[in-house]
Design a protein around this motif. Structure first.
Motif, PDB file in Angstrom:
ATOM      1  N   ASP A 109     -15.322 -13.281   4.696  1.00  0.00           N
ATOM      2  CA  ASP A 109     -15.703 -12.356   5.757  1.00  0.00           C
ATOM      3  C   ASP A 109     -15.166 -10.945   5.482  1.00  0.00           C
ATOM      4  O   ASP A 109     -15.869  -9.956   5.705  1.00  0.00           O
ATOM      5  CB  ASP A 109     -15.232 -12.864   7.121  1.00  0.00           C
ATOM      6  N   ALA A 110     -13.926 -10.855   4.964  1.00  0.00           N
ATOM      7  CA  ALA A 110     -13.377  -9.538   4.624  1.00  0.00           C
ATOM      8  C   ALA A 110     -14.175  -8.899   3.492  1.00  0.00           C
ATOM      9  O   ALA A 110     -14.452  -7.695   3.517  1.00  0.00           O
ATOM     10  CB  ALA A 110     -11.907  -9.677   4.230  1.00  0.00           C
ATOM     11  N   ASP A 111     -14.554  -9.701   2.513  1.00  0.00           N
ATOM     12  CA  ASP A 111     -15.365  -9.182   1.395  1.00  0.00           C
ATOM     13  C   ASP A 111     -16.684  -8.618   1.902  1.00  0.00           C
ATOM     14  O   ASP A 111     -17.095  -7.516   1.511  1.00  0.00           O
ATOM     15  CB  ASP A 111     -15.618 -10.309   0.390  1.00  0.00           C
ATOM     16  N   ILE A 121     -20.490  -5.759  14.696  1.00  0.00           N
ATOM     17  CA  ILE A 121     -19.638  -5.677  15.892  1.00  0.00           C
ATOM     18  C   ILE A 121     -18.892  -6.999  16.030  1.00  0.00           C
ATOM     19  O   ILE A 121     -19.515  -8.069  16.129  1.00  0.00           O
ATOM     20  CB  ILE A 121     -20.464  -5.403  17.167  1.00  0.00           C
ATOM     21  N   GLN A 122     -17.586  -6.901  16.039  1.00  0.00           N
ATOM     22  CA  GLN A 122     -16.750  -8.090  16.093  1.00  0.00           C
ATOM     23  C   GLN A 122     -16.484  -8.508  17.527  1.00  0.00           C
ATOM     24  O   GLN A 122     -16.256  -7.678  18.402  1.00  0.00           O
ATOM     25  CB  GLN A 122     -15.418  -7.797  15.397  1.00  0.00           C
ATOM     26  N   GLY A 123     -16.508  -9.816  17.765  1.00  0.00           N
ATOM     27  CA  GLY A 123     -16.098 -10.341  19.061  1.00  0.00           C
ATOM     28  C   GLY A 123     -14.585 -10.486  19.100  1.00  0.00           C
ATOM     29  O   GLY A 123     -13.924 -10.606  18.072  1.00  0.00           O
ATOM     30  N   GLU A 137      -7.815  -4.458   6.768  1.00  0.00           N
ATOM     31  CA  GLU A 137      -6.876  -4.713   7.871  1.00  0.00           C
ATOM     32  C   GLU A 137      -6.327  -6.132   7.813  1.00  0.00           C
ATOM     33  O   GLU A 137      -6.202  -6.830   8.815  1.00  0.00           O
ATOM     34  CB  GLU A 137      -7.555  -4.461   9.228  1.00  0.00           C
ATOM     35  N   ALA A 138      -6.008  -6.584   6.591  1.00  0.00           N
ATOM     36  CA  ALA A 138      -5.507  -7.947   6.381  1.00  0.00           C
ATOM     37  C   ALA A 138      -4.001  -7.922   6.165  1.00  0.00           C
ATOM     38  O   ALA A 138      -3.479  -7.005   5.519  1.00  0.00           O
ATOM     39  CB  ALA A 138      -6.194  -8.577   5.173  1.00  0.00           C
ATOM     40  N   PRO A 139      -3.258  -8.910   6.693  1.00  0.00           N
ATOM     41  CA  PRO A 139      -1.813  -8.967   6.424  1.00  0.00           C
ATOM     42  C   PRO A 139      -1.548  -9.196   4.948  1.00  0.00           C
ATOM     43  O   PRO A 139      -2.300  -9.909   4.275  1.00  0.00           O
ATOM     44  CB  PRO A 139      -1.345 -10.154   7.283  1.00  0.00           C
ATOM     45  N   ARG A 140      -0.483  -8.589   4.423  1.00  0.00           N
ATOM     46  CA  ARG A 140      -0.219  -8.611   2.979  1.00  0.00           C
ATOM     47  C   ARG A 140       0.172  -9.994   2.468  1.00  0.00           C
ATOM     48  O   ARG A 140      -0.075 -10.340   1.340  1.00  0.00           O
ATOM     49  CB  ARG A 140       0.895  -7.604   2.653  1.00  0.00           C
ATOM     50  N   GLY A 141       0.825 -10.807   3.307  1.00  0.00           N
ATOM     51  CA  GLY A 141       1.199 -12.143   2.864  1.00  0.00           C
ATOM     52  C   GLY A 141       2.496 -12.151   2.067  1.00  0.00           C
ATOM     53  O   GLY A 141       3.120 -11.109   1.817  1.00  0.00           O
ATOM     54  N   ARG A 142       2.892 -13.317   1.630  1.00  0.00           N
ATOM     55  CA  ARG A 142       4.180 -13.498   0.980  1.00  0.00           C
ATOM     56  C   ARG A 142       4.074 -13.726  -0.519  1.00  0.00           C
ATOM     57  O   ARG A 142       5.048 -14.166  -1.130  1.00  0.00           O
ATOM     58  CB  ARG A 142       4.904 -14.700   1.606  1.00  0.00           C
ATOM     59  N   LEU A 143       2.953 -13.498  -1.129  1.00  0.00           N
ATOM     60  CA  LEU A 143       2.822 -13.808  -2.548  1.00  0.00           C
ATOM     61  C   LEU A 143       3.902 -13.145  -3.407  1.00  0.00           C
ATOM     62  O   LEU A 143       4.476 -13.806  -4.294  1.00  0.00           O
ATOM     63  CB  LEU A 143       1.432 -13.441  -3.061  1.00  0.00           C
ATOM     64  N   PRO A 144       4.246 -11.856  -3.198  1.00  0.00           N
ATOM     65  CA  PRO A 144       5.316 -11.266  -4.030  1.00  0.00           C
ATOM     66  C   PRO A 144       6.617 -12.051  -3.925  1.00  0.00           C
ATOM     67  O   PRO A 144       7.295 -12.260  -4.936  1.00  0.00           O
ATOM     68  CB  PRO A 144       5.441  -9.847  -3.468  1.00  0.00           C
ATOM     69  N   ASN A 203      -5.884 -11.004  15.732  1.00  0.00           N
ATOM     70  CA  ASN A 203      -5.749  -9.670  15.148  1.00  0.00           C
ATOM     71  C   ASN A 203      -6.548  -9.506  13.855  1.00  0.00           C
ATOM     72  O   ASN A 203      -6.497  -8.449  13.228  1.00  0.00           O
ATOM     73  CB  ASN A 203      -4.269  -9.382  14.862  1.00  0.00           C
ATOM     74  N   ALA A 204      -7.255 -10.571  13.444  1.00  0.00           N
ATOM     75  CA  ALA A 204      -8.010 -10.504  12.196  1.00  0.00           C
ATOM     76  C   ALA A 204      -9.221  -9.585  12.358  1.00  0.00           C
ATOM     77  O   ALA A 204      -9.894  -9.587  13.392  1.00  0.00           O
ATOM     78  CB  ALA A 204      -8.469 -11.899  11.786  1.00  0.00           C
ATOM     79  N   ALA A 205      -9.470  -8.812  11.333  1.00  0.00           N
ATOM     80  CA  ALA A 205     -10.612  -7.892  11.370  1.00  0.00           C
ATOM     81  C   ALA A 205     -11.842  -8.552  10.767  1.00  0.00           C
ATOM     82  O   ALA A 205     -11.766  -9.190   9.715  1.00  0.00           O
ATOM     83  CB  ALA A 205     -10.280  -6.618  10.601  1.00  0.00           C
ATOM     84  N   TRP A 206     -12.958  -8.440  11.480  1.00  0.00           N
ATOM     85  CA  TRP A 206     -14.274  -8.822  10.977  1.00  0.00           C
ATOM     86  C   TRP A 206     -14.378 -10.318  10.662  1.00  0.00           C
ATOM     87  O   TRP A 206     -15.075 -10.725   9.747  1.00  0.00           O
ATOM     88  CB  TRP A 206     -14.659  -7.978   9.753  1.00  0.00           C
TER      89      TRP A 206
END
Length: 331
Positions: free
Chosen positions: A177-179, A119-121, A236-243, A145-148
């Motif tokens: 944490d996402a892993d 359960i996330q705070g 639920e992570a933002p994709r980022g700008r790597l491409p 907005n970060a999940a977990w």
């Protein structure tokens, strides 16, 4: 509080002064105190005592461990593996729980079904009210907005055992944490968001703070190996700008290569693409901000350096983790 499952709190720390505020806020939260607070000292070479007295009435419930600079994943593993309560709550040492936190945590835990593993705070990042936030402040705001995120994350201790805890191949506070969340879900548990709220202040940062943050691209390469390329949506992570960073860096390399080969027109075209890509990146970071001279200089300078740095760290991660075994047959 009647009917509330017992919980322990694990706080990894590298000895930052903010630990005192973290412990003080935890002690001031009324209603359902933790069974114990495990402070994991992850300083490579401790040069003084931790400010544990800030915990006040919780001081006698604090137990300390030392992990010697192995990173947050290893520190949290050392902590939760000694927990004897049904639930383990991870807090970062730079957060401050609100006064009703423990009461709301009790409600979160009491209402959790048998299938709920974590359960996330809710995180609240306060920003300055008298000006626009800087790039660093906006990035920290994104934690809301970060999940977990383990800044405040309660896990059923049995779920941690079945998932194997944190993967210590993630050396920094990024993606570990996402892993874990994806592996807990893979083990059959569900995750949900709770009611409790924790304050996450923005830490002071140097103007080049966005440069070392690019090391996280190596962790993204490991996430790709372990969980497949669709892990972004599942975590639920933002994709980022790597491409885009790959395209901008490729244009710069192509411009240099064409210039060395004497192909001036092609070099000019590639250089123009690099300039446009870099300018777009810088403006995307400058326009939402306070637009002070310091912020503009910081964004302009780091926007030139970030794309090649991000690509370098991503390639390093791809090579380092090329033999990492995908979980469950993920591609």
């Amino acid at each position: 509080m009647t009917g509330a499952p017992a919980y322990s709190v694990v706080v990894p720390t590298i000895g930052r002064p903010c630990l005192a505020e973290c412990l003080r806020a935890l002690a001031e939260a009324e209603g359902n105190p933790p069974h114990e607070v495990i402070v994991v000292d992850d300083r490579p070479a401790p040069d003084g005592a931790l400010p544990l007295d800030a915990a006040g009435p919780l001081r006698e419930r604090i137990r300390t461990l030392r992990t010697g600079g192995k990173g947050p994943a290893a520190a949290r593993n050392a902590g939760w593996r000694t927990v004897t309560t049904p639930w383990t709550v991870f807090l970062d040492d730079d957060v401050q729980v609100l006064p009703d936190w423990s009461r709301l945590l009790a409600e979160d835990l009491r209402e959790a079904g048998e299938d709920v593993g974590g359960i996330q705070g809710q995180l609240h990042v306060p920003l300055p009210l008298d000006r626009r936030p800087t790039d660093w402040e906006r990035n920290t705001k994104g934690l809301e907005n970060a999940a977990w995120a383990t800044a405040d994350m309660a896990y059923r201790t049995d779920a941690l055992t079945r998932a194997g805890g944190f993967d210590e191949r993630f050396p920094r506070a990024f993606r570990e944490d996402a892993d874990l969340a994806l592996r807990v879900q893979r083990a059959g548990w569900t995750l949900r968001r709770g009611r409790r709220v924790t304050r996450h202040p923005v830490r002071p940062a140097h103007w080049w703070a966005s440069l070392p943050a690019q090391r996280g691209n190596a962790d993204d390469a490991l996430m790709n190996r372990l969980h497949g390329r669709d892990w972004w949506s599942r975590a639920e992570a933002p994709r980022g700008r790597l491409p885009r960073h790959l395209a901008v860096t490729g244009a710069a390399l192509a411009a240099a290569g064409c210039a060395l080969a004497g192909r001036r027109r092609a070099a000019a075209v590639c250089a123009a693409l690099w300039t446009l890509g870099t300018a777009e990146f810088a403006l995307a970071r400058i326009l939402p901000g306070p637009r002070t001279a310091r912020e503009i200089a910081s964004m302009a300078g780091t926007s030139v350096l970030i794309p090649p740095l991000a690509v370098r760290h991503w390639l390093r991660g791809v090579v380092r983790h090329r033999h990492a075994r995908p979980l469950g047959g993920a591609a």
